[in-house]
Design a protein around this motif. Structure first.
Motif, PDB file in Angstrom:
ATOM      1  N   TYR A 189      19.101  31.495  87.658  1.00  0.00           N
ATOM      2  CA  TYR A 189      19.673  32.182  86.504  1.00  0.00           C
ATOM      3  C   TYR A 189      20.834  33.039  86.978  1.00  0.00           C
ATOM      4  CZ  TYR A 189      15.345  31.016  84.051  1.00  0.00           C
ATOM      5  OH  TYR A 189      14.297  30.349  83.455  1.00  0.00           O
ATOM      6  N   MET A 190      21.915  33.041  86.211  1.00  0.00           N
ATOM      7  CA  MET A 190      23.040  33.932  86.473  1.00  0.00           C
ATOM      8  C   MET A 190      23.065  34.933  85.336  1.00  0.00           C
ATOM      9  SD  MET A 190      25.572  34.523  88.636  1.00  0.00           S
ATOM     10  CE  MET A 190      25.974  33.021  89.482  1.00  0.00           C
ATOM     11  N   ASP A 191      22.766  36.197  85.636  1.00  0.00           N
ATOM     12  CA  ASP A 191      22.689  37.244  84.610  1.00  0.00           C
ATOM     13  C   ASP A 191      21.775  36.826  83.463  1.00  0.00           C
ATOM     14  OD1 ASP A 191      24.336  39.040  85.946  1.00  0.00           O
ATOM     15  OD2 ASP A 191      26.145  38.189  85.057  1.00  0.00           O
TER      16      ASP A 191
ATOM     17  N   LYS B 259      24.271  38.919  88.737  1.00  0.00           N
ATOM     18  CA  LYS B 259      23.002  38.811  89.454  1.00  0.00           C
ATOM     19  C   LYS B 259      22.566  37.361  89.482  1.00  0.00           C
ATOM     20  CE  LYS B 259      21.219  43.276  88.029  1.00  0.00           C
ATOM     21  NZ  LYS B 259      20.166  43.969  87.284  1.00  0.00           N
ATOM     22  N   LEU B 260      22.285  36.847  90.680  1.00  0.00           N
ATOM     23  CA  LEU B 260      21.698  35.525  90.823  1.00  0.00           C
ATOM     24  C   LEU B 260      20.199  35.728  90.917  1.00  0.00           C
ATOM     25  CD1 LEU B 260      22.160  32.479  91.125  1.00  0.00           C
ATOM     26  CD2 LEU B 260      22.187  32.836  93.594  1.00  0.00           C
ATOM     27  N   GLN B 261      19.476  35.096  89.992  1.00  0.00           N
ATOM     28  CA  GLN B 261      18.030  35.288  89.905  1.00  0.00           C
ATOM     29  C   GLN B 261      17.317  33.952  89.989  1.00  0.00           C
ATOM     30  OE1 GLN B 261      17.911  37.214  86.068  1.00  0.00           O
ATOM     31  NE2 GLN B 261      18.111  39.245  86.968  1.00  0.00           N
ATOM     32  N   SER B 262      16.039  34.005  90.359  1.00  0.00           N
ATOM     33  CA  SER B 262      15.213  32.815  90.424  1.00  0.00           C
ATOM     34  C   SER B 262      13.917  33.093  89.688  1.00  0.00           C
ATOM     35  CB  SER B 262      14.917  32.449  91.880  1.00  0.00           C
ATOM     36  OG  SER B 262      14.107  31.304  91.940  1.00  0.00           O
TER      37      SER B 262
ATOM     38  N   VAL C  93      13.257  37.118  89.526  1.00  0.00           N
ATOM     39  CA  VAL C  93      13.438  37.997  90.668  1.00  0.00           C
ATOM     40  C   VAL C  93      14.900  37.880  91.111  1.00  0.00           C
ATOM     41  CG1 VAL C  93      12.686  36.252  92.342  1.00  0.00           C
ATOM     42  CG2 VAL C  93      12.576  38.656  92.944  1.00  0.00           C
ATOM     43  N   VAL C  94      15.532  39.013  91.398  1.00  0.00           N
ATOM     44  CA  VAL C  94      16.931  39.030  91.817  1.00  0.00           C
ATOM     45  C   VAL C  94      17.018  38.564  93.266  1.00  0.00           C
ATOM     46  CG1 VAL C  94      18.970  40.462  92.204  1.00  0.00           C
ATOM     47  CG2 VAL C  94      17.505  40.898  90.229  1.00  0.00           C
ATOM     48  N   LEU C  95      17.795  37.497  93.474  1.00  0.00           N
ATOM     49  CA  LEU C  95      18.012  37.008  94.832  1.00  0.00           C
ATOM     50  C   LEU C  95      19.123  37.791  95.506  1.00  0.00           C
ATOM     51  CD1 LEU C  95      17.841  33.158  94.199  1.00  0.00           C
ATOM     52  CD2 LEU C  95      16.020  34.696  94.939  1.00  0.00           C
ATOM     53  N   CYS C  96      20.225  38.001  94.772  1.00  0.00           N
ATOM     54  CA  CYS C  96      21.345  38.774  95.296  1.00  0.00           C
ATOM     55  C   CYS C  96      22.324  39.070  94.167  1.00  0.00           C
ATOM     56  CB  CYS C  96      22.069  38.034  96.426  1.00  0.00           C
ATOM     57  SG  CYS C  96      22.646  36.385  95.987  1.00  0.00           S
ATOM     58  N   ASN C  97      23.167  40.030  94.412  1.00  0.00           N
ATOM     59  CA  ASN C  97      24.275  40.326  93.510  1.00  0.00           C
ATOM     60  C   ASN C  97      25.487  39.578  94.034  1.00  0.00           C
ATOM     61  OD1 ASN C  97      22.896  42.221  91.832  1.00  0.00           O
ATOM     62  ND2 ASN C  97      23.031  43.686  93.510  1.00  0.00           N
ATOM     63  N   ILE C  98      26.313  39.104  93.117  1.00  0.00           N
ATOM     64  CA  ILE C  98      27.498  38.355  93.510  1.00  0.00           C
ATOM     65  C   ILE C  98      28.717  39.048  92.930  1.00  0.00           C
ATOM     66  CG2 ILE C  98      28.707  36.155  93.352  1.00  0.00           C
ATOM     67  CD1 ILE C  98      25.939  34.846  93.024  1.00  0.00           C
ATOM     68  N   GLU C  99      29.614  39.441  93.796  1.00  0.00           N
ATOM     69  CA  GLU C  99      30.855  40.081  93.358  1.00  0.00           C
ATOM     70  C   GLU C  99      31.897  38.983  93.136  1.00  0.00           C
ATOM     71  OE1 GLU C  99      34.206  43.072  95.083  1.00  0.00           O
ATOM     72  OE2 GLU C  99      32.113  43.536  95.561  1.00  0.00           O
ATOM     73  N   VAL C 100      32.253  38.763  91.876  1.00  0.00           N
ATOM     74  CA  VAL C 100      33.217  37.731  91.510  1.00  0.00           C
ATOM     75  C   VAL C 100      34.591  38.377  91.429  1.00  0.00           C
ATOM     76  CG1 VAL C 100      33.845  36.007  89.779  1.00  0.00           C
ATOM     77  CG2 VAL C 100      31.429  36.532  90.189  1.00  0.00           C
ATOM     78  N   LYS C 101      35.533  37.816  92.185  1.00  0.00           N
ATOM     79  CA  LYS C 101      36.902  38.336  92.193  1.00  0.00           C
ATOM     80  C   LYS C 101      37.832  37.305  91.570  1.00  0.00           C
ATOM     81  CE  LYS C 101      36.349  41.351  96.125  1.00  0.00           C
ATOM     82  NZ  LYS C 101      36.903  41.776  97.405  1.00  0.00           N
TER      83      LYS C 101
ATOM     84  N   ALA D  12      12.600  29.207 100.063  1.00  0.00           N
ATOM     85  CA  ALA D  12      11.466  29.693 100.847  1.00  0.00           C
ATOM     86  C   ALA D  12      10.725  30.762 100.061  1.00  0.00           C
ATOM     87  CB  ALA D  12      11.973  30.264 102.164  1.00  0.00           C
ATOM     88  N   ARG D  13       9.535  31.085 100.467  1.00  0.00           N
ATOM     89  CA  ARG D  13       8.759  32.141  99.793  1.00  0.00           C
ATOM     90  C   ARG D  13       8.952  33.444 100.527  1.00  0.00           C
ATOM     91  NH1 ARG D  13       8.017  30.634  94.905  1.00  0.00           N
ATOM     92  NH2 ARG D  13       7.175  28.565  94.765  1.00  0.00           N
ATOM     93  N   PRO D  14       9.567  34.435  99.953  1.00  0.00           N
ATOM     94  CA  PRO D  14      10.253  34.443  98.658  1.00  0.00           C
ATOM     95  C   PRO D  14      11.623  33.788  98.773  1.00  0.00           C
ATOM     96  CG  PRO D  14      10.492  36.575  99.684  1.00  0.00           C
ATOM     97  CD  PRO D  14       9.616  35.746 100.612  1.00  0.00           C
ATOM     98  N   PRO D  15      12.159  33.302  97.640  1.00  0.00           N
ATOM     99  CA  PRO D  15      13.506  32.716  97.668  1.00  0.00           C
ATOM    100  C   PRO D  15      14.524  33.758  98.134  1.00  0.00           C
ATOM    101  CG  PRO D  15      12.443  32.345  95.555  1.00  0.00           C
ATOM    102  CD  PRO D  15      11.583  33.291  96.322  1.00  0.00           C
ATOM    103  N   ARG D  16      15.600  33.294  98.769  1.00  0.00           N
ATOM    104  CA  ARG D  16      16.591  34.252  99.268  1.00  0.00           C
ATOM    105  C   ARG D  16      17.999  33.664  99.249  1.00  0.00           C
ATOM    106  NH1 ARG D  16      13.580  33.115 104.350  1.00  0.00           N
ATOM    107  NH2 ARG D  16      14.817  31.519 105.359  1.00  0.00           N
TER     108      ARG D  16
END
Length: 120
Positions: free
Chosen positions: A43-45, A67-70, A78-86, A98-102
């Motif tokens: 999921y993206m946002d 936010k990239l979520q799974s 669950v939030v995997l990471c934040n992505i700064e889009v320029k 993997a458990r947990p996804p990353r």
């Protein structure tokens, strides 16, 4: 030009300038899955993404932080990471189920994994 037509043209000029100055800045997010055959929901946002084709996807996103979520067991996100889009840049993110996804980022801005920000 007759006076009424000139007045009408001048009245529309500010409206046309406002519509031309609307900032539609966008950048791109490249998502790679490792292994490429991994099947998981991303999921993206909070917007569900289509399944990755051959483990890859290229998304056009508006400029800012997303936010990239799974989806994990039970349907929670669950939030995997934040992505700064320029603007006019590609931000690359590798996702491992993997458990947990990353996320693995080409360039990062956070010091710990929970607050990781991928930078384009």
């Amino acid at each position: 030009m007759p006076r009424p037509a000139r007045v009408a043209g001048c009245a529309l000029l500010p409206l046309s300038l406002v519509s031309c100055s609307a900032d539609n800045s966008a950048g791109y997010v490249e998502i790679k899955a490792v292994p490429p055959t991994a099947a998981f929901s991303l999921y993206m946002d909070s917007v569900k993404l289509a399944p990755l084709r051959n483990g890859n996807a290229l998304l056009r996103q508006k400029v800012g932080t997303s936010k990239l979520q799974s989806e994990v067991d039970g349907g929670q996100l669950v939030v995997l990471c934040n992505i700064e889009v320029k603007k006019n840049r590609i931000t690359s993110v590798t996702v491992s189920p993997a458990r947990p996804p990353r996320c693995q980022c080409g360039r990062t801005g956070g010091s710990n994994a929970a607050a990781r920000t991928c930078i384009g």
